[in-house]
Design a protein around this motif. Structure first.
Motif, PDB file in Angstrom:
ATOM      1  N   LYS A   2       0.844  -0.758   0.417  1.00  0.00           N
ATOM      2  CA  LYS A   2       0.310  -0.209   0.646  1.00  0.00           C
ATOM      3  C   LYS A   2       0.955   1.402  -0.157  1.00  0.00           C
ATOM      4  O   LYS A   2       1.584   1.139   0.688  1.00  0.00           O
ATOM      5  CB  LYS A   2      -1.027  -0.095   1.206  1.00  0.00           C
ATOM      6  N   THR A  20      -8.167  -8.433  10.841  1.00  0.00           N
ATOM      7  CA  THR A  20      -8.831  -7.730  10.116  1.00  0.00           C
ATOM      8  C   THR A  20      -8.513  -6.694   9.168  1.00  0.00           C
ATOM      9  O   THR A  20      -8.709  -5.895   8.100  1.00  0.00           O
ATOM     10  CB  THR A  20     -10.074  -8.557   9.925  1.00  0.00           C
ATOM     11  N   VAL A  21      -8.136  -5.677  10.286  1.00  0.00           N
ATOM     12  CA  VAL A  21      -7.533  -4.317   9.472  1.00  0.00           C
ATOM     13  C   VAL A  21      -6.109  -3.560  10.619  1.00  0.00           C
ATOM     14  O   VAL A  21      -6.101  -4.529  11.357  1.00  0.00           O
ATOM     15  CB  VAL A  21      -8.497  -3.170  10.397  1.00  0.00           C
ATOM     16  N   TYR A  75      -3.964  -0.792  11.079  1.00  0.00           N
ATOM     17  CA  TYR A  75      -3.526  -0.032  11.045  1.00  0.00           C
ATOM     18  C   TYR A  75      -1.773   0.252  11.010  1.00  0.00           C
ATOM     19  O   TYR A  75      -0.948  -0.012  11.811  1.00  0.00           O
ATOM     20  CB  TYR A  75      -3.988   0.948  12.916  1.00  0.00           C
ATOM     21  N   TYR A  90      -3.406   5.217   8.544  1.00  0.00           N
ATOM     22  CA  TYR A  90      -4.096   4.302   7.784  1.00  0.00           C
ATOM     23  C   TYR A  90      -5.154   3.039   8.484  1.00  0.00           C
ATOM     24  O   TYR A  90      -4.266   2.787   9.330  1.00  0.00           O
ATOM     25  CB  TYR A  90      -3.268   4.279   6.216  1.00  0.00           C
ATOM     26  N   ALA A  91      -5.951   2.519   7.117  1.00  0.00           N
ATOM     27  CA  ALA A  91      -6.708   1.452   8.066  1.00  0.00           C
ATOM     28  C   ALA A  91      -7.120   0.800   6.453  1.00  0.00           C
ATOM     29  O   ALA A  91      -7.770   1.531   6.167  1.00  0.00           O
ATOM     30  CB  ALA A  91      -8.170   1.690   8.693  1.00  0.00           C
ATOM     31  N   LEU A  92      -6.207  -0.082   7.010  1.00  0.00           N
ATOM     32  CA  LEU A  92      -6.108  -1.322   6.200  1.00  0.00           C
ATOM     33  C   LEU A  92      -7.246  -2.878   5.659  1.00  0.00           C
ATOM     34  O   LEU A  92      -6.763  -3.202   6.921  1.00  0.00           O
ATOM     35  CB  LEU A  92      -4.788  -1.423   5.139  1.00  0.00           C
ATOM     36  N   ASP A  93      -7.582  -3.285   4.717  1.00  0.00           N
ATOM     37  CA  ASP A  93      -7.426  -4.424   4.410  1.00  0.00           C
ATOM     38  C   ASP A  93      -6.674  -5.308   5.062  1.00  0.00           C
ATOM     39  O   ASP A  93      -6.127  -5.626   4.252  1.00  0.00           O
ATOM     40  CB  ASP A  93      -9.037  -4.868   3.781  1.00  0.00           C
ATOM     41  N   THR A 152      -5.961  -3.616   1.042  1.00  0.00           N
ATOM     42  CA  THR A 152      -7.266  -2.176   0.518  1.00  0.00           C
ATOM     43  C   THR A 152      -7.322  -1.223   1.274  1.00  0.00           C
ATOM     44  O   THR A 152      -7.630  -1.929   2.992  1.00  0.00           O
ATOM     45  CB  THR A 152      -8.059  -2.738  -0.427  1.00  0.00           C
ATOM     46  N   GLU A 153      -7.606  -0.166   0.694  1.00  0.00           N
ATOM     47  CA  GLU A 153      -7.568   1.315   2.243  1.00  0.00           C
ATOM     48  C   GLU A 153      -9.542   1.110   2.772  1.00  0.00           C
ATOM     49  O   GLU A 153     -10.110   0.812   1.611  1.00  0.00           O
ATOM     50  CB  GLU A 153      -7.707   2.215   1.414  1.00  0.00           C
ATOM     51  N   ILE A 154      -9.904   0.985   3.931  1.00  0.00           N
ATOM     52  CA  ILE A 154     -10.592   1.033   4.630  1.00  0.00           C
ATOM     53  C   ILE A 154     -10.641   2.312   4.793  1.00  0.00           C
ATOM     54  O   ILE A 154     -11.809   2.806   4.024  1.00  0.00           O
ATOM     55  CB  ILE A 154     -11.088   0.654   6.000  1.00  0.00           C
ATOM     56  N   TRP A 155      -9.978   2.907   4.944  1.00  0.00           N
ATOM     57  CA  TRP A 155     -10.164   4.506   5.569  1.00  0.00           C
ATOM     58  C   TRP A 155      -8.816   5.102   5.771  1.00  0.00           C
ATOM     59  O   TRP A 155      -7.792   4.651   6.114  1.00  0.00           O
ATOM     60  CB  TRP A 155     -11.141   5.223   7.362  1.00  0.00           C
TER      61      TRP A 155
END
Length: 170
Positions: free
Chosen positions: A98, A115-116, A118, A127-130, A135-138
């Motif tokens: 990422k 699952t996430v 940070y 950042y928060a990713l799957d 993939t970026e969550i937020w």
């Protein structure tokens, strides 16, 4: 001393090592501060005898401490090239990356079910990713670089992180 591991370069291990959940593997990243040795690797080292299991080359230094996923299948680590990486814990193969807007010295952390992921970046974002796909969550903008490592409340409701703007965010 039970054992020691040498990278063969004059680089330093600036980040904290991570240990696999079964205690058999130690993961350590290298920072080539002088930019002379080209030693930009994450190493997987046998915890019992210090032998190298694998190493993965990175484009730049690693100041981020690696994190082992909850299921033990992935290693997450940030790089000064501006990327967060997920590697296969067994082979060291890159699973996903990422890209952020600047260096990633922040060490990754994850929620209670894994699952996430940070992490912060010198671009000023948290950042928060799957964790599975990258993939970026937020992402959340702070007032300056985020080189500190985030942490998550036990119920996964709040992520805490410090920023170079002198603030702690929740």
């Amino acid at each position: 001393e039970a054992w020691h591991f040498s990278t063969g370069f004059k680089s330093s291990l600036e980040s904290s090592p991570a240990v696999s959940h079964d205690g058999t593997v130690v993961y350590a990243g290298v920072a080539d501060e002088n930019m002379k040795d080209d030693d930009h690797f994450l190493y997987a080292i046998g915890a019992q005898d210090g032998t190298q299991i694998w190493k993965q080359r990175f484009p730049d230094s690693i100041f981020s401490s690696p994190a082992v996923s909850i299921d033990g299948s992935k290693i997450f680590v940030g790089c000064m090239d501006g990327n967060m990486y997920a590697l296969d814990a067994i082979s060291g193969a890159t699973l996903w990356t990422k890209k952020t807007g600047d260096s990633v010295a922040s060490s990754p952390w994850y929620n209670s079910v894994g699952t996430v992921v940070y992490f912060g970046s010198d671009d000023g974002y948290l950042y928060a990713l799957d964790a599975h796909a990258g993939t970026e969550i937020w992402k959340f903008r702070t007032g300056a670089e985020v080189s500190s490592s985030p942490n998550v409340s036990p119920d996964d409701a709040v992520v805490y992180v410090g920023s170079s703007d002198g603030k702690l965010y929740a």
